[in-house]
Motif scaffolding. Structure first.
Motif, PDB file in Angstrom:
ATOM      1  N   ALA B  12      21.420  25.419  28.322  1.00 23.93           N
ATOM      2  CA  ALA B  12      20.513  26.052  29.682  1.00 23.93           C
ATOM      3  C   ALA B  12      21.501  26.700  30.345  1.00 23.93           C
ATOM      4  N   ALA B  13      21.126  27.671  30.649  1.00 22.47           N
ATOM      5  CA  ALA B  13      22.123  28.881  31.195  1.00 22.47           C
ATOM      6  C   ALA B  13      22.379  28.497  32.796  1.00 22.47           C
ATOM      7  N   SER B  14      23.529  28.237  32.766  1.00 22.09           N
ATOM      8  CA  SER B  14      24.268  28.264  34.092  1.00 22.09           C
ATOM      9  C   SER B  14      23.240  28.717  35.442  1.00 22.09           C
ATOM     10  N   PRO B  15      22.862  28.408  36.591  1.00 21.82           N
ATOM     11  CA  PRO B  15      22.179  28.747  37.833  1.00 21.82           C
ATOM     12  C   PRO B  15      23.797  29.135  38.361  1.00 21.82           C
ATOM     13  N   LEU B  16      24.444  29.300  38.740  1.00 23.56           N
ATOM     14  CA  LEU B  16      25.903  29.491  39.026  1.00 23.56           C
ATOM     15  C   LEU B  16      26.032  31.118  38.460  1.00 23.56           C
ATOM     16  N   ALA B  17      26.111  31.714  38.572  1.00 26.68           N
ATOM     17  CA  ALA B  17      26.681  33.207  37.795  1.00 26.68           C
ATOM     18  C   ALA B  17      28.915  33.400  37.451  1.00 26.68           C
TER      19      ALA B  17
END
Ligand SMILES: [Zn+2]
Ligand SMILES: [Zn+2]
Ligand SMILES: [Zn+2]
Lengths: 433, 470
Positions: B12-17
């Motif tokens: 899943a993609a990290s919520p923090l860029a």
């Protein structure tokens, strides 16, 4: 010796009476003739009532009323195992055992809880604060569920048919409110003193109280073994405070017009003091309370409509005379003899001794007739100690009694009974109970 | 410079860029040593618990020992989940500086992990050892957390994610580590547990000793001094005052005209009267009723890693044997040993009257032995040290290089006799394991004459090299 024989053979009946009037006029009549007649009457009635007694036993075992055996006391734990096993061997088994520990400071609570856990004790109440004999007995009464209450001292040994036998009188006569059991000496073999007490108990309790029952004048039921109808105890609201506990409750029951009887076949054995010194202490305590409850508290028995001060004064005076008479007569007699027949004093004492010895023998054999074969075998050899009885009852016990009567009359010392906590004694004294 | 990674099991993609995603499925593609900590999303509690479990239950020390930071909205984070991790923060807080600070704050832990020998290749499968390492890496004092969520009424939240099953294995593990003196316990609370199901939720009740009903009433006895009347307090109540039902006098002052000698209970079911109610305990979990005496009374402790445990956490559990030996045998330090050796060598050289020998001993498989024996290890090691004691004499000087390499200076002993002693040692050890388990302790040894023994270090290296080439 020759002089003695000559003195005796020269006595005319009138002289005989003049020299030995206390024996012939009082002791012989009261303790020999009257007792023989009364005990004969006891046997005769027992013979007549044979069928009634059988029926009473039948009714007892058919109705099987619950009996509360109550054992109030302090530091009695060590005796309880024996008592419990004596109860287990009873012929009558429908009873509950209620033990009240009145502030023991030894391992009594522990022993009782063990016995309770094993189901040997039905109700055990431990009073942390000591309240005295009356309060402990009343506590036991409060928790009793039985129709009859049997009061037992923890250190007495009950014969196996003792509960059955003490209950029978209630089923023979419905006017009976309380029954006293026969107390005998368990440790007769222990010492000289205990052997003499054994003879004394046979005389005064076994035959004495049986005779008193026949005359309807029984005044005392021993705490060591006594049975009460529960409803009667409730009517008199249990035991009152004070040292004369056993006699006290008996008189209260009589006042309600219930009969109080002695049952010589309901036997419990008790241990008596083995030394004369300890015996003296025990008797000092007993005698003091005797004076107290007869003369102070139950004065109304002797003087039912006691009026204010003056009448109270007279009744007290009358009672002192009446009660002390038997005890001071020997002083009067001795002084009288000393003054009138100084030259024959030796002979007179020897003959007196001989007369009292004979009286003791007769009383002993009367008692032996009541106790039955087993006890006869047990106590047969006690007869060898009979020659000492005149000294024991006539000198030793008499000195103690006179001394304690005097002490009790002069000071109200019995309120300081070691058995009652000081708070209770203080109140009793203030209230002049 | 280590950096944080967002932990995910399904890429899943990290919520923090600024933060990269760590995908557990592709573990080999990451340089694990460069990760400062894992960020775990706390949006869903169950998801977070699964992720935290996946990290802590991994057997790679570079994974399971890594600091974990729970991220999410501070208001919605579940307290019990927060307790399981090293740190928690809300998403808005994350700035580049914050990330740097976070990494810096975990540096001590990461350095500790780096110090593990062969850390890149080892895998720890024993949950006991993992527990010890997790505690040692953070110098963690683990305290019991009292909760109704667990049926035994408490748990150790920091350790919880290490264990897949929700049973009492945490307690058992800590008990074991404490027995081995790797951690020390301090009593926090003593508590009763159901002996059947370990439940701490018990209801203690006073019951009738005859019928066990808890429908009982309590009353007091009152004793009126003046007339001796003794009855329950209720009987003395008369309107607003106390009056004796026997003599009608008022009771005014306790201790002066009356007292309360005792209290008693009466059963409403069977009307039994008693003073000592029987205390019973009901278990809320298995619904059994028990005597308090039959309940488990256990200590709930707080634990800390001991000095011995810190060492064992880095170097392995077999270091334990050395500690047992050093208390049972008199173990000398290497330097002291060297001094003894020098003195002995010159003594023999000078008098030329007798011979002394040196034995070098290597115990091959202590670690696996420890794992197999489990709880029994300590006992077996104790017996082992008894064997050592019986073979060597008081005058012998023993030293350990590490937990499995020993040097023994056997004074006044020829090489032949020394060989005899060592074979006796092997035989006894064989006996010991034959009766204790089905595994063996591998012993290799070499005997030297003191006179010919030059440098301890050189000879030891030579001995170990020869041994491994075999
Ligand atoms: Zn009263
Ligand atoms: Zn009950
Ligand atoms: Zn349970």
């Amino acid at each position: 010796m020759e002089g003695l024989l000559e003195f005796v053979s020269n006595l005319t009946p009138a002289q005989m009476l003049a020299y030995f009037w206390p024996f012939f006029l009082l002791d012989m009549i009261r303790y020999v003739f009257l007792e023989i007649i009364l005990i004969s009457s006891y046997f005769f009635k027992k013979y007549l009532n044979k069928a009634k007694i059988r029926k009473a036993r039948h009714t007892l075992f058919r109705s099987k009323p619950l009996v509360s055996v109550i054992v109030p006391g302090k530091n009695e734990g060590k005796h309880l195992a024996k008592l419990v096993s004596a109860l287990e061997n009873q012929t009558y088994q429908n009873f509950e055992l209620i033990v009240v520990d009145d502030g023991s400071d030894d391992n009594t609570p522990y022993i009782c809880r063990q016995l309770q856990a094993k189901g040997k004790i039905d109700v055990f109440i431990r009073n942390e604060i000591r309240g005295g004999k009356a309060s402990a007995a009343n506590t036991a009464l409060k928790f009793s569920k039985g129709k009859y209450i049997v009061h037992v001292d923890a250190d007495s040994h009950l014969a196996s048919d003792s509960i059955e036998t003490i209950l029978l009188p209630f089923f023979i006569n419905s006017e009976i409110g309380a029954v006293g059991g026969d107390v005998r000496v368990a440790n007769a073999e222990d010492s000289f003193a205990s052997r003499l007490q054994s003879i004394e108990y046979l005389k005064t309790i076994t035959s004495g109280r049986t005779a008193a029952t026949e005359m309807h004048i029984l005044r005392i039921i021993s705490g060591a073994h006594g049975a009460f109808r529960c409803d009667v105890l409730q009517q008199i609201e249990g035991w009152d405070v004070g040292p004369g506990l056993d006699g006290d409750i008996t008189l209260k029951i009589r006042k309600l017009n219930y009969r109080v009887v002695h049952e010589p076949k309901a036997i419990c054995y008790t241990n008596v003091p083995v030394s004369f010194k300890k015996l003296a202490k025990q008797r000092y305590r007993w005698d003091k309370s005797m004076v107290r409850f007869r003369m102070r508290k139950h004065i109304d028995i002797l003087k039912p409509n006691a009026n204010f001060r003056l009448s109270t004064f007279f009744s007290v005076a009358e009672n002192i005379l009446f009660n002390l008479f038997f005890d001071i007569k020997w002083i009067v007699y001795f002084i009288f003899m000393l003054l009138t027949s100084t030259e024959n004093l030796g002979y007179i004492l020897i003959i007196n001794y001989f007369l009292y010895f004979l009286a003791n023998c007769i009383q002993y054999f009367v008692a032996m007739a009541i106790v039955g074969e087993e006890q006869q075998r047990r106590d047969g050899l006690l007869a060898l100690f009979l020659p000492l009885m005149p000294f024991y009852t006539g000198v030793y016990l008499r000195i103690i009694r006179t001394y304690s009567y005097l002490m009790e009359l002069l000071h109200k010392t019995s309120f300081d009974d070691a058995w009652n906590p000081w708070k209770v004694s203080k109140i009793a004294k203030r209230e002049n109970l | 410079m280590r950096t944080p990674f967002y932990f995910s099991r399904n890429n899943a993609a990290s919520p923090l860029a600024a933060v990269g995603t760590f995908n557990l499925a592709e573990i080999s593609t990451y340089d694990l040593a460069s990760i400062s900590c894992f960020l775990v999303d706390g949006k869903s509690a169950s998801e977070a618990i699964d992720n935290i479990g996946a990290i802590r239950q991994h057997d790679n020390p570079l994974i399971y020992l890594k600091p974990i930071v729970l991220i999410g909205n501070m208001n919605t984070l579940i307290k019990t989940v927060e307790e399981n991790v090293d740190h928690s923060a809300s998403v808005e807080q994350f700035s580049p500086e914050y990330l740097d600070n976070l990494s810096a704050s975990f540096e001590t832990i990461n350095q500790w992990i780096d110090a593990i020998p062969d850390v890149a290749t080892v895998s720890d499968s024993s949950s006991r050892f993992k527990t010890l390492r997790l505690m040692a890496s953070r110098d963690l004092k683990i305290t019991p957390y009292y909760t109704v969520e667990h049926h035994n009424g408490f748990n150790y939240p920091k350790l919880k994610p290490l264990f897949a099953k929700k049973d009492n294995s945490i307690e058992r593990t800590l008990e074991f580590l404490e027995q081995q003196q790797l951690i020390t316990a301090k009593l926090k609370r003593r508590a009763h547990f159901c002996p059947h199901c370990d439940c701490a939720f018990l209801n203690f009740k006073e019951t009738c000793p005859d019928c066990q009903s808890d429908n009982i009433e309590t009353d007091e006895l009152i004793h009126h001094f003046k007339c001796g009347h003794t009855d329950s307090a209720a009987k003395f109540k008369h309107f607003n005052k106390m009056q004796c039902p026997k003599c009608d006098n008022d009771l005014k002052h306790i201790g002066v005209d009356y007292d309360k000698p005792s209290t008693f209970h009466e059963c409403n079911e069977c009307s039994h009267t008693f003073q000592d109610p029987r205390v019973l305990a009901d278990c809320y979990n298995c619904h059994r009723t028990m005597e308090p005496d039959n309940l488990d009374l256990r200590d709930i402790n707080e634990y800390e890693v001991s000095a011995l445990g810190k060492n064992a956490a880095i170097f392995g559990l077999d270091a334990l044997f050395t500690s047992i030996l050093s208390t049972d045998l008199n173990l000398y330090a290497q330097d002291e040993f060297k001094n003894f050796l020098a003195v002995e060598r010159s003594r023999i050289k000078r008098y030329k009257l007798s011979q002394s020998s040196i034995a070098l001993i290597h115990l091959g498989n202590l670690e696996s032995l420890f794992e197999t024996l489990g709880k029994k290890a300590e006992q077996v090691f104790k017996e082992l040290s008894v064997v050592f004691k019986s073979v060597f004499r008081e005058s012998d000087v023993i030293s350990a290089r590490n937990e499995s390499v020993f040097c023994v200076l056997m004074t006044e002993t020829s090489e032949t006799n020394a060989n005899l002693a060592i074979s006796r040692l092997s035989a006894s050890v064989d006996d010991l394991f034959k009766t204790n388990s089905n595994i063996d302790l591998l012993i290799s040894s070499a005997i030297y004459n003191v006179v010919e023994f030059d440098s301890l270090e050189d000879q030891l290296d030579l001995f170990l090299a020869e041994k491994s080439s075999l």
